[in-house]
Motif scaffolding. Structure first.
Motif, short mmCIF file in Angstrom:
data_model
loop_
_atom_site.label_atom_id
_atom_site.label_comp_id
_atom_site.label_asym_id
_atom_site.label_seq_id
_atom_site.Cartn_x
_atom_site.Cartn_y
_atom_site.Cartn_z
N MET A 1 0.90 -1.19 -0.17
CA MET A 1 0.13 0.16 -0.07
C MET A 1 0.70 0.94 0.02
N MET A 2 1.89 0.97 0.63
CA MET A 2 3.08 2.41 1.05
C MET A 2 3.31 2.77 -0.62
N SER A 3 3.87 1.26 -1.84
CA SER A 3 4.09 1.69 -2.77
C SER A 3 3.62 2.38 -3.71
N GLN A 4 1.70 1.52 -3.24
CA GLN A 4 0.90 1.98 -4.11
C GLN A 4 0.50 2.95 -4.01
N LYS A 5 0.82 4.07 -2.81
CA LYS A 5 0.55 5.65 -2.37
C LYS A 5 1.90 6.55 -3.34
N ARG A 6 3.13 5.65 -2.73
CA ARG A 6 3.60 6.33 -3.82
C ARG A 6 4.22 6.65 -4.96
N GLN A 7 3.09 5.41 -5.87
CA GLN A 7 3.15 5.24 -7.83
C GLN A 7 1.89 6.42 -7.69
N GLU A 8 1.23 6.56 -7.25
CA GLU A 8 -0.04 7.38 -7.38
C GLU A 8 0.49 8.61 -7.08
N GLU A 9 0.94 8.91 -6.23
CA GLU A 9 2.26 10.33 -6.14
C GLU A 9 2.94 10.58 -7.13
N LYS A 10 3.84 9.46 -8.04
CA LYS A 10 5.01 10.04 -9.33
C LYS A 10 4.03 10.54 -10.53
N ASP A 11 2.66 9.53 -10.42
CA ASP A 11 1.66 9.67 -11.88
C ASP A 11 1.15 11.19 -11.32
N ARG A 12 0.36 11.62 -10.37
CA ARG A 12 0.15 12.45 -10.02
C ARG A 12 1.30 13.82 -10.29
N GLN A 13 2.76 13.38 -10.32
CA GLN A 13 3.42 14.78 -10.14
C GLN A 13 3.39 14.52 -11.93
N ARG A 14 3.52 13.74 -12.48
CA ARG A 14 3.64 13.43 -13.93
C ARG A 14 2.27 14.12 -15.06
N ALA A 15 1.35 13.63 -14.34
CA ALA A 15 0.00 14.63 -14.47
C ALA A 15 0.47 16.16 -14.74
N GLU A 16 0.83 16.38 -13.62
CA GLU A 16 1.00 18.15 -13.26
C GLU A 16 1.61 18.40 -14.22
N ASN A 17 3.04 17.98 -14.54
CA ASN A 17 3.95 18.15 -15.66
C ASN A 17 3.74 18.71 -16.83
N ASP A 18 2.69 17.26 -17.21
CA ASP A 18 2.38 17.59 -18.58
C ASP A 18 1.22 18.38 -19.07
N TYR A 19 0.83 18.74 -17.81
CA TYR A 19 -0.47 20.31 -18.11
C TYR A 19 0.46 20.89 -17.56
N MET A 20 1.66 21.64 -17.06
CA MET A 20 2.19 22.76 -17.28
C MET A 20 2.80 22.92 -18.36
N VAL A 21 3.48 21.91 -18.94
CA VAL A 21 3.78 21.45 -20.42
C VAL A 21 3.11 22.20 -21.79
N ASN A 22 1.83 21.50 -21.16
CA ASN A 22 0.88 22.00 -22.11
C ASN A 22 0.23 23.63 -22.33
N LEU A 23 0.01 23.90 -20.71
CA LEU A 23 -0.79 25.29 -20.49
C LEU A 23 0.39 26.26 -21.44
N ARG A 24 2.06 26.17 -21.15
CA ARG A 24 3.02 26.36 -20.97
C ARG A 24 3.17 26.78 -23.16
N ALA A 25 2.82 25.60 -23.29
CA ALA A 25 2.77 25.54 -25.03
C ALA A 25 2.11 26.19 -25.54
N GLU A 26 0.72 26.37 -24.80
CA GLU A 26 -0.22 27.53 -24.97
C GLU A 26 0.12 28.50 -25.08
N LEU A 27 0.70 29.53 -24.52
CA LEU A 27 1.22 30.96 -24.45
C LEU A 27 2.05 30.78 -25.27
N GLU A 28 3.58 30.21 -24.78
CA GLU A 28 3.84 30.21 -26.06
C GLU A 28 3.55 30.71 -27.50
N ILE A 29 2.16 29.79 -28.07
CA ILE A 29 1.67 29.77 -29.45
C ILE A 29 1.31 31.14 -29.72
#
Length: 238
Positions: free
Chosen positions: A175-203
């Motif tokens: 369960m601890m490992s799954q919780k950390r995996q969920e945290e990794k997935d959340r951080q990746r999703a946040e990074n993808d969102y930030m990159v997409n938003l930045r790309a939109e602003l740059e365009i």
């Protein structure tokens, strides 16, 4: 002579209507070339602003952030911390993810890394084969009587106790490992969102820069054409 006039045009300066400083015309943007809503946002906070007013790149970046922030609020409602973080990095001209995201493994504790390794080993065929081998050996030793004293005769009460302890410890580790995996997935999703938003602003900014550059080129071509017409008229008089 036309080349000298073009060079003089490039070295001319203008005054920013917002900060009042003087810049070369290449670093100034004319109000009529800006987006209408961005132009309105600048006009609300700058007295004497009109279509012929000039604004420097620094002030334009600041007003562009205000414009983009209001635009995002209209589209998405209240801005999140990620949206504000992207806007700040966009205003400073820094990378959005590289400047803010910390490698996930650098922020993990020894217990968290150990939980990941235990969970990874517990979900492998190596663990299954070793575990089955231990069970079969345990039961074979106690059933066949290879040892002089059977330490866990049938129905293997000690084995059941060991299995219960292993399951009780393995479950929270997984369960601890799954919780950390969920945290990794959340951080990746946040990074993808930030990159997409930045790309939109740059365009959007790139479109504005292209429009600005084209407008400057048209102005220079029109001025060169006017100079050539004047030269032709002068020659015609002589």
């Amino acid at each position: 002579m036309a080349n000298d006039s073009s060079a003089a045009t490039r070295t001319r300066t203008g005054c920013c209507a917002v900060c009042g400083r003087t810049f070369p015309l290449g670093r100034l943007y004319r109000a009529q070339h800006l987006r209408p809503r961005l132009n309105e946002a600048i006009a609300r906070e700058t007295s004497g602003w009109n279509d012929s007013s000039l604004i420097c790149s620094e002030d334009l970046t600041r007003f562009r952030r205000i414009y983009v922030e209001r635009l995002l609020e209209e589209e998405r409602g209240e801005l999140s911390a990620l949206d504000k973080e992207v806007l700040e990095s966009f205003e400073r001209g820094q990378s959005t993810v590289l400047g803010t995201a910390t490698p996930f493994e650098e922020r993990s504790t020894l217990g968290q890394r150990l939980a990941d390794r235990v969970a990874s080993f517990g979900g492998s065929w190596t663990f299954i084969i070793l575990f089955v081998s231990v069970l079969v050996s345990w039961m074979a030793i106690n059933v066949t009587g290879i040892l002089s004293n059977n330490f866990d005769p049938y129905p293997f009460i000690l084995l059941n106790l060991v299995l219960s302890c292993v399951a009780a410890l393995q479950a929270p580790v997984i369960m601890m490992s799954q919780k950390r995996q969920e945290e990794k997935d959340r951080q990746r999703a946040e990074n993808d969102y930030m990159v997409n938003l930045r790309a939109e602003l740059e365009i959007r900014q790139l479109h504005e820069k292209i429009d600005h550059q084209m407008a400057h080129q048209w102005e220079r071509l029109a001025e060169l054409q006017q100079i050539q017409i004047e030269l032709l008229e002068q020659r015609g008089k002589h």
